[in-house]
Motif scaffolding. Structure first.
Motif, PDB file in Angstrom:
ATOM      1  N   ALA A 255       0.831  -1.209   0.000  1.00 55.56           N
ATOM      2  CA  ALA A 255       0.000   0.000   0.000  1.00 55.56           C
ATOM      3  C   ALA A 255       0.865   1.258   0.000  1.00 55.56           C
ATOM      4  O   ALA A 255       0.628   2.196  -0.773  1.00 55.56           O
ATOM      5  CB  ALA A 255      -0.925   0.000   1.218  1.00 55.56           C
ATOM      6  N   ALA A 256       1.905   1.285   0.835  1.00 57.88           N
ATOM      7  CA  ALA A 256       2.755   2.475   0.932  1.00 57.88           C
ATOM      8  C   ALA A 256       3.468   2.731  -0.391  1.00 57.88           C
ATOM      9  O   ALA A 256       3.581   3.908  -0.826  1.00 57.88           O
ATOM     10  CB  ALA A 256       3.774   2.271   2.052  1.00 57.88           C
ATOM     11  N   ALA A 257       3.957   1.708  -1.066  1.00 57.37           N
ATOM     12  CA  ALA A 257       4.675   1.893  -2.325  1.00 57.37           C
ATOM     13  C   ALA A 257       3.762   2.461  -3.399  1.00 57.37           C
ATOM     14  O   ALA A 257       4.165   3.369  -4.161  1.00 57.37           O
ATOM     15  CB  ALA A 257       5.269   0.565  -2.778  1.00 57.37           C
ATOM     16  N   HIS A 258       2.526   1.976  -3.493  1.00 55.41           N
ATOM     17  CA  HIS A 258       1.613   2.462  -4.536  1.00 55.41           C
ATOM     18  C   HIS A 258       1.094   3.870  -4.221  1.00 55.41           C
ATOM     19  O   HIS A 258       0.922   4.696  -5.131  1.00 55.41           O
ATOM     20  CB  HIS A 258       0.444   1.493  -4.714  1.00 55.41           C
ATOM     21  N   GLU A 259       0.833   4.126  -2.966  1.00 53.81           N
ATOM     22  CA  GLU A 259       0.390   5.470  -2.594  1.00 53.81           C
ATOM     23  C   GLU A 259       1.471   6.494  -2.895  1.00 53.81           C
ATOM     24  O   GLU A 259       1.188   7.620  -3.342  1.00 53.81           O
ATOM     25  CB  GLU A 259       0.003   5.501  -1.115  1.00 53.81           C
ATOM     26  N   ALA A 260       2.732   6.116  -2.661  1.00 62.27           N
ATOM     27  CA  ALA A 260       3.836   7.029  -2.963  1.00 62.27           C
ATOM     28  C   ALA A 260       3.939   7.298  -4.449  1.00 62.27           C
ATOM     29  O   ALA A 260       4.444   8.359  -4.873  1.00 62.27           O
ATOM     30  CB  ALA A 260       5.148   6.441  -2.437  1.00 62.27           C
ATOM     31  N   ALA A 261       3.470   6.365  -5.270  1.00 61.52           N
ATOM     32  CA  ALA A 261       3.495   6.539  -6.721  1.00 61.52           C
ATOM     33  C   ALA A 261       2.231   7.212  -7.245  1.00 61.52           C
ATOM     34  O   ALA A 261       2.062   7.349  -8.472  1.00 61.52           O
ATOM     35  CB  ALA A 261       3.665   5.175  -7.399  1.00 61.52           C
ATOM     36  N   GLY A 262       1.350   7.650  -6.337  1.00 61.77           N
ATOM     37  CA  GLY A 262       0.147   8.374  -6.734  1.00 61.77           C
ATOM     38  C   GLY A 262      -0.987   7.468  -7.191  1.00 61.77           C
ATOM     39  O   GLY A 262      -1.904   7.917  -7.901  1.00 61.77           O
ATOM     40  N   ILE A 263      -0.985   6.200  -6.802  1.00 61.70           N
ATOM     41  CA  ILE A 263      -2.040   5.254  -7.189  1.00 61.70           C
ATOM     42  C   ILE A 263      -3.029   5.130  -6.040  1.00 61.70           C
ATOM     43  O   ILE A 263      -2.638   4.991  -4.877  1.00 61.70           O
ATOM     44  CB  ILE A 263      -1.444   3.874  -7.536  1.00 61.70           C
ATOM     45  N   ALA A 264      -4.316   5.193  -6.378  1.00 57.81           N
ATOM     46  CA  ALA A 264      -5.361   5.079  -5.362  1.00 57.81           C
ATOM     47  C   ALA A 264      -5.357   3.675  -4.785  1.00 57.81           C
ATOM     48  O   ALA A 264      -5.343   2.685  -5.526  1.00 57.81           O
ATOM     49  CB  ALA A 264      -6.725   5.394  -5.971  1.00 57.81           C
ATOM     50  N   VAL A 265      -5.368   3.610  -3.454  1.00 52.79           N
ATOM     51  CA  VAL A 265      -5.315   2.317  -2.758  1.00 52.79           C
ATOM     52  C   VAL A 265      -6.446   2.249  -1.744  1.00 52.79           C
ATOM     53  O   VAL A 265      -6.693   3.204  -1.000  1.00 52.79           O
ATOM     54  CB  VAL A 265      -3.971   2.127  -2.028  1.00 52.79           C
ATOM     55  N   GLU A 266      -7.117   1.089  -1.711  1.00 45.36           N
ATOM     56  CA  GLU A 266      -8.153   0.837  -0.708  1.00 45.36           C
ATOM     57  C   GLU A 266      -7.817  -0.476  -0.004  1.00 45.36           C
ATOM     58  O   GLU A 266      -7.511  -1.476  -0.652  1.00 45.36           O
ATOM     59  CB  GLU A 266      -9.526   0.745  -1.368  1.00 45.36           C
TER      60      GLU A 266
END
Length: 390
Positions: A255-266
């Motif tokens: 989750a942290a890696a994708h959020e840092a890349a600007g991807i919406a995560v749920e």
């Protein structure tokens, strides 16, 4: 039936039914002072090794000054009854007694000498007789014998496959040492040997011995299944595994890696999934409770996950897990249909071979490798192969 064969150094060989029948011919051709050097008995003729006739064969030379006599290989179909003493040394004269039998020792018959190479012995109570090899080969070539051999072949193959003794690996000492090192990390010995011996047989002829470890790493990397990277668009990633497998930390790191890349995560727990499932717009991460084979709630978890179409179901497995334990866990969670393997705590141990063994045998592709709770990345087969080929 008498036959004559010429040998070197003036020695001649005579063959007939009895030695008495040969004496006149020996005297006529070699003179009255001829000397019999050696006597043999054997079987000749027949079909397929049957209906053979007994005969004798003797070596004789002309009389006169003494000569050196060297042992020769007996003619095919004959066994050497004796060397010196087959017949008394001296002229052969009419009325001379036939050759005496082989001398007996005080304890019984003199032990037979070893047969010449390629001869098969057939023993009875009184003597050892060589079977005619030509007739034996003829008999083995018959249709009936070949049919029997064909019927026995499957049993011979089954016995060969059933042998339990370990097979020595092929290759130089360095190859054997590399196999042992790979097995020491937890990789199965059969997989390690197969990889190393394939390199020795097919790659080493084109490279120097100094490249063995590099070539083995390359070959092993090709055999480690790795999941392809996901493209853009909606994804559902489910994390399953027993307590202590590191699945919660893996969910947080993804989750942290994708959020840092600007991807919406749920992020959702399995119990929070709607009855009809979800159609995520970004990355949906689903964590399940601790589960293992036979665990309470396994059937309900499988029912809920069945509603998530196209989901990546990652089985979290700690590095250092033995191959047998990993296989047991995978089989116990088969109802959840895991289609990815995630290695956790990889930085804590050098024994990654057991988890790789599970992946290779099950054909379960690796998705991620977590070195620690905070450090996680897509699996790199070349790097994993390097870590099990020290």
């Amino acid at each position: 039936m008498n036959e004559t064969m010429t040998a070197e150094a003036g020695l001649r060989t005579y063959r007939g039914e009895t030695i008495e029948s040969l004496l006149p011919q020996i005297r006529e051709e070699l003179g009255a002072d001829a000397v019999i050097v050696r006597q043999r008995e054997g079987l000749i003729g027949g079909v397929g090794g049957f209906f053979q006739k007994r005969c004798v064969e003797v070596d004789a030379r002309p009389g006169g000054p003494g000569v050196d006599v060297y042992d020769e290989e007996p003619a095919e179909g004959f066994s050497e009854a004796q060397d010196e003493g087959a017949l008394p040394a001296g002229p052969v004269a009419a009325g001379d007694p036939p050759a005496p039998p082989v001398a007996e020792a005080s304890s019984g018959l003199v032990p037979p000498t070893a047969p010449p190479a390629g001869h098969a012995f057939m023993a009875d109570e009184e003597q050892h007789v060589v079977r005619n090899d030509g007739a034996t080969r003829e008999g083995l070539a018959t249709t009936a014998i070949q049919e029997l051999v064909g019927q026995a072949q499957p049993f011979a193959e089954m016995l060969s496959e059933a042998r339990t003794e370990p097979v020595e690996p092929v290759g130089p000492p360095k190859a054997r040492a590399l196999i042992e090192a790979m097995v020491g990390t937890g990789l199965g010995e059969d997989i390690a040997r197969e990889v190393v011996e394939a390199v020795v047989a097919s790659a080493m002829p084109f490279a120097g011995a100094g490249r063995l470890r590099t070539l083995v790493r390359n070959e092993l990397a090709l055999r480690i299944p790795v999941a392809p990277l996901a493209g853009p668009g909606a994804r559902t990633v489910v994390m399953v595994g027993p307590a202590g497998s590191g699945k919660s930390a893996a969910i947080a790191a993804i989750a942290a890696a994708h959020e840092a890349a600007g991807i919406a995560v749920e992020r959702l727990a399995l119990e929070e999934l709607p009855a009809r499932g979800l159609r995520p717009e970004g990355l949906l991460l689903v964590e399940t409770p601790a589960l293992w084979g036979g665990a309470e709630g396994l059937a309900e978890a499988a029912r809920r996950l069945g509603k998530l179409k196209g989901a990546e179901v990652h089985l979290a497995m700690r590095a250092g897990t033995a191959a047998a334990a990993g296989t047991e866990l995978l089989e116990g969670l088969a109802a959840l249909r895991p289609n990815r393997l995630l290695i956790t705590s990889a930085g804590e141990t050098s024994h990654l071979g057991g988890v790789l063994d599970v992946a290779i045998r099950a054909g379960l592709p690796l998705g991620y490798v977590a070195e620690s709770a905070a450090e996680l990345a897509p699996a790199e087969p070349r790097e994993l192969a390097r870590r099990v080929t020290p």
